[in-house]
Structures are given as structure tokens and as C-alpha cells.
Scaffold this motif. Structure first.
Motif, mmCIF file in Angstrom:
data_model
loop_
_atom_site.group_PDB
_atom_site.id
_atom_site.type_symbol
_atom_site.label_atom_id
_atom_site.label_comp_id
_atom_site.label_asym_id
_atom_site.label_seq_id
_atom_site.Cartn_x
_atom_site.Cartn_y
_atom_site.Cartn_z
ATOM 1 N N LYS A 125 76.835 -36.859 70.213
ATOM 2 C CA LYS A 125 77.682 -37.874 69.118
ATOM 3 C C LYS A 125 78.486 -38.482 69.849
ATOM 4 O O LYS A 125 79.143 -38.036 71.097
ATOM 5 C CB LYS A 125 79.247 -36.571 68.841
ATOM 6 C CG LYS A 125 78.683 -35.766 67.528
ATOM 7 C CD LYS A 125 79.320 -35.018 67.474
ATOM 8 C CE LYS A 125 78.860 -33.571 66.914
ATOM 9 N NZ LYS A 125 80.268 -32.876 66.411
ATOM 10 N N GLU A 179 79.710 -41.902 68.958
ATOM 11 C CA GLU A 179 80.216 -42.754 68.190
ATOM 12 C C GLU A 179 81.633 -42.380 68.603
ATOM 13 O O GLU A 179 81.674 -41.275 68.250
ATOM 14 C CB GLU A 179 80.270 -42.614 66.440
ATOM 15 C CG GLU A 179 80.495 -40.874 65.743
ATOM 16 C CD GLU A 179 79.197 -39.790 65.586
ATOM 17 O OE1 GLU A 179 79.321 -38.749 65.182
ATOM 18 O OE2 GLU A 179 78.825 -40.865 65.898
ATOM 19 N N ARG A 192 85.370 -42.057 67.223
ATOM 20 C CA ARG A 192 86.680 -41.878 66.091
ATOM 21 C C ARG A 192 88.369 -41.557 67.057
ATOM 22 O O ARG A 192 88.493 -41.887 68.471
ATOM 23 C CB ARG A 192 86.241 -40.181 65.156
ATOM 24 C CG ARG A 192 85.333 -40.036 64.908
ATOM 25 C CD ARG A 192 84.970 -39.098 64.104
ATOM 26 N NE ARG A 192 83.807 -38.425 63.597
ATOM 27 C CZ ARG A 192 83.294 -37.216 63.195
ATOM 28 N NH1 ARG A 192 83.759 -36.042 63.618
ATOM 29 N NH2 ARG A 192 81.853 -37.186 63.349
ATOM 30 N N ARG A 218 71.286 -41.420 62.909
ATOM 31 C CA ARG A 218 72.455 -40.700 63.105
ATOM 32 C C ARG A 218 74.196 -42.191 62.529
ATOM 33 O O ARG A 218 74.961 -41.540 61.760
ATOM 34 C CB ARG A 218 72.895 -40.908 64.604
ATOM 35 C CG ARG A 218 74.156 -40.128 64.515
ATOM 36 C CD ARG A 218 74.644 -39.076 65.938
ATOM 37 N NE ARG A 218 76.148 -38.866 65.988
ATOM 38 C CZ ARG A 218 76.000 -37.410 65.202
ATOM 39 N NH1 ARG A 218 75.092 -36.657 64.697
ATOM 40 N NH2 ARG A 218 77.676 -36.415 65.136
ATOM 41 N N SER A 219 73.932 -43.280 62.389
ATOM 42 C CA SER A 219 74.604 -44.242 62.334
ATOM 43 C C SER A 219 74.953 -44.038 60.933
ATOM 44 O O SER A 219 75.970 -44.422 59.734
ATOM 45 C CB SER A 219 74.714 -45.910 62.574
ATOM 46 O OG SER A 219 73.706 -46.421 62.301
ATOM 47 N N ARG A 235 76.207 -39.755 59.331
ATOM 48 C CA ARG A 235 76.837 -39.390 59.908
ATOM 49 C C ARG A 235 77.243 -38.177 59.663
ATOM 50 O O ARG A 235 77.757 -37.553 60.241
ATOM 51 C CB ARG A 235 77.794 -40.618 60.887
ATOM 52 C CG ARG A 235 78.500 -39.483 61.504
ATOM 53 C CD ARG A 235 79.218 -40.567 62.639
ATOM 54 N NE ARG A 235 80.585 -41.364 62.006
ATOM 55 C CZ ARG A 235 80.555 -42.578 61.139
ATOM 56 N NH1 ARG A 235 79.248 -42.812 62.153
ATOM 57 N NH2 ARG A 235 81.483 -42.909 60.985
ATOM 58 N N GLU A 236 77.748 -38.867 58.480
ATOM 59 C CA GLU A 236 78.441 -37.929 57.473
ATOM 60 C C GLU A 236 78.155 -36.824 56.639
ATOM 61 O O GLU A 236 78.328 -35.613 56.772
ATOM 62 C CB GLU A 236 79.170 -38.335 55.986
ATOM 63 C CG GLU A 236 80.414 -39.382 56.596
ATOM 64 C CD GLU A 236 81.275 -40.200 55.409
ATOM 65 O OE1 GLU A 236 80.719 -39.733 54.454
ATOM 66 O OE2 GLU A 236 81.585 -41.131 55.440
ATOM 67 N N PHE A 237 76.383 -36.702 56.432
ATOM 68 C CA PHE A 237 76.008 -35.705 55.908
ATOM 69 C C PHE A 237 75.244 -34.495 57.289
ATOM 70 O O PHE A 237 75.172 -33.811 57.256
ATOM 71 C CB PHE A 237 74.081 -37.087 55.538
ATOM 72 C CG PHE A 237 73.197 -35.448 55.281
ATOM 73 C CD1 PHE A 237 73.040 -34.661 53.803
ATOM 74 C CD2 PHE A 237 72.937 -35.213 55.896
ATOM 75 C CE1 PHE A 237 72.617 -34.393 54.405
ATOM 76 C CE2 PHE A 237 71.434 -34.551 56.360
ATOM 77 C CZ PHE A 237 71.714 -33.656 54.775
ATOM 78 N N GLU A 273 77.122 -34.270 59.961
ATOM 79 C CA GLU A 273 78.699 -34.240 60.193
ATOM 80 C C GLU A 273 78.960 -32.617 58.987
ATOM 81 O O GLU A 273 79.082 -31.137 59.069
ATOM 82 C CB GLU A 273 80.216 -34.617 60.362
ATOM 83 C CG GLU A 273 79.827 -35.371 61.423
ATOM 84 C CD GLU A 273 79.499 -34.463 63.076
ATOM 85 O OE1 GLU A 273 80.928 -33.813 62.561
ATOM 86 O OE2 GLU A 273 79.333 -35.203 63.432
ATOM 87 N N ARG A 274 78.255 -32.582 57.970
ATOM 88 C CA ARG A 274 78.695 -31.969 57.042
ATOM 89 C C ARG A 274 77.487 -30.668 57.023
ATOM 90 O O ARG A 274 78.040 -29.508 56.258
ATOM 91 C CB ARG A 274 78.332 -32.631 55.182
ATOM 92 C CG ARG A 274 78.987 -31.377 54.309
ATOM 93 C CD ARG A 274 78.675 -32.328 53.045
ATOM 94 N NE ARG A 274 77.611 -32.985 52.985
ATOM 95 C CZ ARG A 274 77.467 -34.492 52.834
ATOM 96 N NH1 ARG A 274 79.337 -35.027 53.443
ATOM 97 N NH2 ARG A 274 76.345 -35.288 52.735
#
Length: 334
Positions: free
Chosen positions: A59, A61, A63, A179-180, A183-185, A187-188
Motif C-alpha cells: 500500500k 498510495e 490517502r 494495484r493503481s 485498488r478499490e477492488f 481493498e474490498r
């Protein structure tokens, strides 16, 4: 139920023992040129998969909720002496060749962070040091291995570094790129990145020991194995004590939470990143498994020792934080 829970929790360590036993019983399957074709499936496919998986799981990125990491990063860069990977380099000139391989290894991404979080220490500092050390290790670890141990590989240095680039750097970058976009997939769904890497790593360990046990001139003696275990345990305890003393001395500027992160990060080494690098740098070396043994022992040892010390370190940190808070309160009153 208790036994099943233990097996699920410690399946990787149990797996290491089982694949080594399997290699002892039937080394011809995983030997170079054997049915598994490790010179292709392991040297390229398996190693690339591990580092692609690492790139996909790291990780990096930023936020909004992670912006508190930047003050920590700035503080860590100011305190170069607090970077745990640098401490282990002190053992390089003093270590036996087998143990020098451990000293060259980068820190793991997860174990030190998990233990720091369990105690309640500076998790952000642990995350930074682990991630920074892992990325740095991709370049520094092979160079240190070649510098202090030389190369016993049958291939030239140019081939070693080209293989490192293609199987380590490129997959790691590709993992970060993927991953960029996902990412949302990720993380979910939270894919089992650690489980995948560990399973692939067991294959690498198996083929490494197949090469060893297929060579009649190499023996792993129980006495030397016990000696390595004792030396590794002594090194870990000594470094934890050294880091603790240095980070708690007067004028160090480190908080108790910082000390917790440093104590764990300074003693942990990455088996997931280390074994594939050894496989590449020492490809064709008949004693590869022997110089891999200390790292295989180091992994469960660091987790076991850290887990045992969690309650004690947590108690110490809580007490020190209360003392510091009381001292600051008295200072303000004066």
C-alpha cells in the motif's frame, strides 16, 4: 479444535518442515532437470509471482487518512540511526558466511508491523521502515550478498542482475501498476496475498532442498543445526536489547512508541523476499540450502520471540508513557 486452530495459524512453519522432509524422501522430483523443471518454473515463474504479489499488496498510495505518515517519514529521515536495517549491517564483518546471508536480508512487510500494532507502538513508523526497507532491499540485498560472500553461481554477474531485474523489479512494478487500477477492488475483496506468497515460497524451499539431498556429499548435521539455532536466537535477543538501550537513553529523542517499532523492525528479516534472492544470486551453488537454513530458522524464531515479548513490552510502554505524561504535567506547572 485446539489442534486445528494451531495448524491453521502455523501452517506455513509446519509446511516448511513438511517440504524439507518431502525433499529428503524424494529429491528427484524437484531437482534441477527433474519433473518440476525448477530451472524455469521456480527460477522465473515462482519468483516473479512472489514479487508481483508483493507489488500488488504493498500500500504505497497516499490517502487523506494516511497523511499523518509524512511527519513520521520526515522524522525517520532526520534520525538515520533509527533505521533498523542499518543496524544488522554491523554483524556482517563478524558473522559466519551462513549468518551473513541473514544480515543482508531486507525487513519483512508484515510481521514487525503486526507486533508493533499488538503492543500499541508507533505503527506508522513501523510501516514506513518495513516498506522502505523492502524496496531498498531489492537493490541493496543482492549487492551485499555479492560484496561479502561473492558469487558461487555458475552464471556471470550480468546474467544475475538481468534475472534480478526481470524476476524482481519488473514484476514488482507491474504489481504496483495493477494495484493503481484495481485498488478499490483489492481493498474490498482483500485477497490472501500473504497466503499466496507463502505457498509459492514453499515450492522454492522444496526444490532448494531437493538439490541438496540429491547430492551425496552434503549432510545437514543435527549438532550444527542446533548451533545455528542458538546463535540466531542469541543474535535476535542481543539486537533487541541493543536497540532498546540505544533508543531509550537520555537525549535520544525517541518516544516509548518509537522504541517499540525500532525493537521489532531492527530484528526482523524477510523470508519471502530473501529466499528467492538467494535462489537467483547462488543459482547452481551446491550448498545453497545450507546458507538458506539460518533464514528458515530466523523466520519462526522472530515471530515466536516477538509474540512472547508483546505483553512485557506493552506493560513497559504503558508505564513509560504515564511517567512521561506526569513529567510534562509537572514541567508545565513549574
Amino acid at each position: 479444535m485446539g489442534l486445528l486452530t494451531t495448524i491453521r495459524k502455523e501452517w506455513f512453519i509446519i509446511g516448511i518442515v513438511l517440504v524439507i522432509l518431502l525433499a529428503k524422501l524424494e529429491p528427484s522430483i524437484g531437482v534441477k532437470g527433474g519433473p518440476l523443471k525448477p530451472e524455469v518454473t521456480i527460477a522465473y515463474v515462482a519468483v516473479s509471482l512472489i514479487f508481483f504479489n508483493s507489488g500488488l499488496s504493498l500500500k504505497t498510495e497516499v490517502r487523506h487518512s494516511q497523511r499523518q505518515l509524512f511527519p513520521v517519514i520526515k522524522a525517520r529521515l532526520k534520525h538515520v540511526k533509527s533505521h533498523p536495517p542499518l543496524l544488522d549491517l554491523l554483524t556482517l564483518p563478524l558473522s559466519l558466511p551462513r549468518l551473513q546471508t541473514v544480515s543482508c536480508m531486507p525487513p519483512p512487510v508484515s510481521s514487525a508491523v503486526i507486533l508493533t500494532k499488538a503492543v500499541g507502538g508507533n505503527e506508522a513508523a513501523a510501516i514506513f521502515n518495513s516498506a522502505f526497507g523492502s524496496f531498498l532491499g531489492i537493490i541493496v540485498t543482492p549487492l551485499l550478498l555479492l560484496l561479502f560472500l561473492g558469487s558461487s553461481s555458475s552464471v556471470p554477474f550480468s546474467s544475475i542482475f538481468s534475472q534480478l531485474f526481470m524476476t524482481v523489479v519488473v514484476p514488482l512494478i507491474l504489481g504496483q501498476v495493477c494495484r493503481s487500477f484495481a485498488r478499490e477492488f483489492l481493498e474490498r475483496r482483500k485477497p490472501p496475498f500473504g497466503t499466496v506468497s507463502s505457498a509459492v515460497l514453499l515450492m522454492i524451499i522444496y526444490t532448494t532442498f531437493c538439490d541438496t539431498f540429491s547430492n551425496p556429499n552434503i549432510e545437514l548435521g543435527p549438532i550444527s543445526l542446533l548451533l545455528v539455532v542458538l546463535i540466531i536466537f542469541s543474535i535476535q535477543v542481543s539486537f533487541m536489547l541493543l536497540t532498546f538501550v540505544l533508543s531509550t537513553r537520555a537525549g535520544s529523542g525517541f518516544s516509548p512508541a518509537d522504541t517499540v517499532a525500532m525493537v521489532f523492525c531492527s530484528t526482523h528479516k524477510s523470508l519471502t523476499l530473501g529466499i528467492p534472492m538467494l535462489k537467483i544470486v547462488f543459482e547452481g551453488y551446491e550448498h545453497l540450502s545450507l546458507i538458506s537454513v539460518p533464514l528458515l530458522i530466523y523466520h519462526p524464531s522472530q515471530i515466536l520471540l516477538g509474540s512472547i515479548l508483546v505483553p512485557t513490552i506493552r506493560s513497559w510502554m504503558t508505564t513509560r508513557q504515564k511517567v512521561r505524561a506526569l513529567t510534562h504535567a509537572r514541567t508545565r506547572m513549574c
